[in-house]
Design a protein around this motif. Structure first.
Motif, PDB file in Angstrom:
ATOM      1  N   PRO A 150      16.923  48.357  17.913  1.00 62.78           N
ATOM      2  CA  PRO A 150      15.828  49.006  18.643  1.00 62.78           C
ATOM      3  C   PRO A 150      16.375  49.972  19.696  1.00 62.78           C
ATOM      4  O   PRO A 150      17.399  49.689  20.327  1.00 62.78           O
ATOM      5  N   PHE A 151      15.678  51.094  19.883  1.00 63.99           N
ATOM      6  CA  PHE A 151      16.218  52.140  20.751  1.00 63.99           C
ATOM      7  C   PHE A 151      16.426  51.672  22.192  1.00 63.99           C
ATOM      8  O   PHE A 151      17.400  52.038  22.839  1.00 63.99           O
ATOM      9  N   ILE A 152      15.529  50.850  22.700  1.00 62.79           N
ATOM     10  CA  ILE A 152      15.659  50.401  24.086  1.00 62.79           C
ATOM     11  C   ILE A 152      16.933  49.573  24.269  1.00 62.79           C
ATOM     12  O   ILE A 152      17.600  49.653  25.313  1.00 62.79           O
ATOM     13  N   ILE A 153      17.313  48.789  23.246  1.00 64.42           N
ATOM     14  CA  ILE A 153      18.551  48.016  23.308  1.00 64.42           C
ATOM     15  C   ILE A 153      19.756  48.941  23.178  1.00 64.42           C
ATOM     16  O   ILE A 153      20.749  48.800  23.902  1.00 64.42           O
ATOM     17  N   LEU A 154      19.661  49.903  22.258  1.00 67.67           N
ATOM     18  CA  LEU A 154      20.739  50.878  22.085  1.00 67.67           C
ATOM     19  C   LEU A 154      20.953  51.678  23.365  1.00 67.67           C
ATOM     20  O   LEU A 154      22.084  51.962  23.755  1.00 67.67           O
ATOM     21  N   LEU A 155      19.863  51.993  24.021  1.00 66.75           N
ATOM     22  CA  LEU A 155      19.908  52.757  25.268  1.00 66.75           C
ATOM     23  C   LEU A 155      20.752  52.048  26.320  1.00 66.75           C
ATOM     24  O   LEU A 155      21.592  52.667  26.996  1.00 66.75           O
ATOM     25  N   ILE A 156      20.553  50.754  26.434  1.00 66.34           N
ATOM     26  CA  ILE A 156      21.280  49.963  27.423  1.00 66.34           C
ATOM     27  C   ILE A 156      22.711  49.678  26.964  1.00 66.34           C
ATOM     28  O   ILE A 156      23.662  49.771  27.741  1.00 66.34           O
ATOM     29  N   ALA A 157      22.866  49.368  25.676  1.00 66.59           N
ATOM     30  CA  ALA A 157      24.193  49.028  25.153  1.00 66.59           C
ATOM     31  C   ALA A 157      25.163  50.199  25.240  1.00 66.59           C
ATOM     32  O   ALA A 157      26.383  50.001  25.375  1.00 66.59           O
ATOM     33  N   LEU A 158      24.640  51.427  25.174  1.00 64.61           N
ATOM     34  CA  LEU A 158      25.502  52.610  25.186  1.00 64.61           C
ATOM     35  C   LEU A 158      25.782  53.154  26.581  1.00 64.61           C
ATOM     36  O   LEU A 158      26.406  54.218  26.710  1.00 64.61           O
ATOM     37  N   ILE A 159      25.350  52.447  27.613  1.00 69.45           N
ATOM     38  CA  ILE A 159      25.590  52.917  28.981  1.00 69.45           C
ATOM     39  C   ILE A 159      27.078  53.140  29.251  1.00 69.45           C
ATOM     40  O   ILE A 159      27.457  54.191  29.808  1.00 69.45           O
ATOM     41  N   PRO A 160      27.983  52.219  28.865  1.00 70.69           N
ATOM     42  CA  PRO A 160      29.423  52.492  29.098  1.00 70.69           C
ATOM     43  C   PRO A 160      29.916  53.746  28.375  1.00 70.69           C
ATOM     44  O   PRO A 160      30.685  54.531  28.947  1.00 70.69           O
ATOM     45  N   LEU A 161      29.478  53.939  27.135  1.00 69.93           N
ATOM     46  CA  LEU A 161      29.885  55.127  26.386  1.00 69.93           C
ATOM     47  C   LEU A 161      29.311  56.387  27.023  1.00 69.93           C
ATOM     48  O   LEU A 161      29.999  57.424  27.108  1.00 69.93           O
ATOM     49  N   THR A 162      28.065  56.312  27.479  1.00 72.26           N
ATOM     50  CA  THR A 162      27.433  57.454  28.129  1.00 72.26           C
ATOM     51  C   THR A 162      28.193  57.848  29.390  1.00 72.26           C
ATOM     52  O   THR A 162      28.439  59.032  29.645  1.00 72.26           O
ATOM     53  N   ARG A 163      28.584  56.842  30.180  1.00 76.75           N
ATOM     54  CA  ARG A 163      29.367  57.118  31.387  1.00 76.75           C
ATOM     55  C   ARG A 163      30.708  57.747  31.039  1.00 76.75           C
ATOM     56  O   ARG A 163      31.191  58.632  31.757  1.00 76.75           O
ATOM     57  N   LEU A 164      31.305  57.283  29.946  1.00 72.26           N
ATOM     58  CA  LEU A 164      32.607  57.811  29.525  1.00 72.26           C
ATOM     59  C   LEU A 164      32.496  59.280  29.116  1.00 72.26           C
ATOM     60  O   LEU A 164      33.363  60.092  29.445  1.00 72.26           O
ATOM     61  N   ILE A 165      31.416  59.619  28.428  1.00 69.74           N
ATOM     62  CA  ILE A 165      31.256  60.983  27.922  1.00 69.74           C
ATOM     63  C   ILE A 165      30.733  61.940  28.985  1.00 69.74           C
ATOM     64  O   ILE A 165      31.257  63.049  29.157  1.00 69.74           O
ATOM     65  N   VAL A 166      29.696  61.512  29.703  1.00 67.70           N
ATOM     66  CA  VAL A 166      29.003  62.401  30.642  1.00 67.70           C
ATOM     67  C   VAL A 166      29.452  62.202  32.085  1.00 67.70           C
ATOM     68  O   VAL A 166      29.391  63.120  32.892  1.00 67.70           O
ATOM     69  N   THR A 226      18.951  63.523  32.615  1.00 65.53           N
ATOM     70  CA  THR A 226      18.571  64.036  31.298  1.00 65.53           C
ATOM     71  C   THR A 226      19.772  64.250  30.383  1.00 65.53           C
ATOM     72  O   THR A 226      19.717  63.949  29.192  1.00 65.53           O
ATOM     73  N   THR A 227      20.855  64.774  30.922  1.00 69.25           N
ATOM     74  CA  THR A 227      22.037  65.012  30.087  1.00 69.25           C
ATOM     75  C   THR A 227      22.618  63.701  29.580  1.00 69.25           C
ATOM     76  O   THR A 227      23.040  63.597  28.422  1.00 69.25           O
ATOM     77  N   ALA A 228      22.631  62.680  30.437  1.00 67.36           N
ATOM     78  CA  ALA A 228      23.133  61.368  30.026  1.00 67.36           C
ATOM     79  C   ALA A 228      22.264  60.777  28.917  1.00 67.36           C
ATOM     80  O   ALA A 228      22.777  60.115  28.000  1.00 67.36           O
ATOM     81  N   ALA A 229      20.972  61.015  28.966  1.00 67.46           N
ATOM     82  CA  ALA A 229      20.064  60.459  27.959  1.00 67.46           C
ATOM     83  C   ALA A 229      20.297  61.053  26.579  1.00 67.46           C
ATOM     84  O   ALA A 229      19.931  60.445  25.564  1.00 67.46           O
ATOM     85  N   ILE A 230      20.919  62.228  26.525  1.00 61.25           N
ATOM     86  CA  ILE A 230      21.176  62.879  25.239  1.00 61.25           C
ATOM     87  C   ILE A 230      22.110  62.032  24.373  1.00 61.25           C
ATOM     88  O   ILE A 230      21.983  62.020  23.141  1.00 61.25           O
ATOM     89  N   VAL A 231      23.043  61.313  24.994  1.00 57.44           N
ATOM     90  CA  VAL A 231      24.017  60.521  24.231  1.00 57.44           C
ATOM     91  C   VAL A 231      23.325  59.440  23.387  1.00 57.44           C
ATOM     92  O   VAL A 231      23.486  59.423  22.157  1.00 57.44           O
ATOM     93  N   PRO A 232      22.559  58.526  23.973  1.00 62.65           N
ATOM     94  CA  PRO A 232      21.888  57.517  23.132  1.00 62.65           C
ATOM     95  C   PRO A 232      20.832  58.108  22.207  1.00 62.65           C
ATOM     96  O   PRO A 232      20.640  57.615  21.081  1.00 62.65           O
ATOM     97  N   LEU A 233      20.163  59.165  22.650  1.00 63.09           N
ATOM     98  CA  LEU A 233      19.170  59.806  21.786  1.00 63.09           C
ATOM     99  C   LEU A 233      19.830  60.356  20.527  1.00 63.09           C
ATOM    100  O   LEU A 233      19.311  60.207  19.416  1.00 63.09           O
TER     101      LEU A 233
END
Length: 218
Positions: free
Chosen positions: A68-84, A90-97
């Motif tokens: 589910p997207f809401i779980i993916l959204l939270i699970a990818l927080i470390p990866l989002t921080r690493l990339i962005v 808004t830019t950070a949200a692009i990663v899980p989207l």
């Protein structure tokens, strides 16, 4: 809250949503379409049949689609921080989207590509066409209306997902609805956000339908 303030917030949030949807949609198209092609050509009776490769690709696609997207959204927080560099905005949200949209669009593209008449593929093969020729001259052109229609559906889905990203500070119309419409009990803001989202979705679907109608020569 005055009308001018509401309009200002709506305008800013609208373009944040457009940025999130457009960027993640474009990346999902660039990666998802080749992935869909790979699923088709390596699958059963494909032009480059590779059962092992196809099974791995299918497992990866199904695995990400099952979350589910809401779980993916939270699970990818470390990866989002690493990339962005941050998990907020808004830019950070692009990663899980993007990661959610790629397998989704790949499956839609796969369905459209599988509907291409097998006789056309066999005809190109009989004339000496190689795999690349079949992809370039038959698969993609013949499936193009479905590919565009699927991309439109993906963009509409991303608009809804971007609104969900507002739950963790992703910005956009969803964030506006939560922070002002829900948490501050500004009913006017909530209604305005819903109206803008409806107009945005309907407008995008209308444009997609018009483009599909021009591309479909059947």
């Amino acid at each position: 809250m005055t009308t001018d303030i509401i309009l200002g917030l709506l305008w800013r949030s609208f373009w944040e949503t457009i940025w999130m949807t457009g960027a993640s949609g474009l990346i999902s198209l660039v990666i998802g379409l080749p992935l869909g092609l790979a699923l088709v050509i390596t699958g059963r009776d494909g032009i480059a049949e590779q059962p092992a490769v196809n099974s791995i690709l299918a497992a990866l696609v199904n695995g990400f689609r099952a979350v589910p997207f809401i779980i993916l959204l939270i699970a990818l927080i470390p990866l989002t921080r690493l990339i962005v560099g941050t998990a907020l905005g808004t830019t950070a949200a692009i990663v899980p989207l993007t990661i959610a949209a790629i397998p989704y669009y790949a499956r839609i593209a796969e369905v459209s590509l599988r509907e291409v008449d097998r006789g056309l593929i066999d005809a190109v093969r009989a004339m000496g066409g190689n795999r690349w020729t079949i992809i370039r001259e038959v698969l993609v052109p013949e499936a193009l209306p479905g590919i565009v229609a699927g991309f439109t559906v993906t963009l509409v889905t991303l608009i809804g997902a971007s609104a969900m990203a507002g739950t963790i500070g992703g910005g956009g119309l969803g964030d506006l609805a939560i922070r002002y419409g829900y948490q501050r009990f500004e009913t006017g803001v909530m209604i305005a956000v819903v109206i803008v989202l409806i107009i945005l979705v309907c407008g995008m679907q209308w444009l997609g339908d018009r483009l599909v109608a021009k591309l479909d020569h059947r």
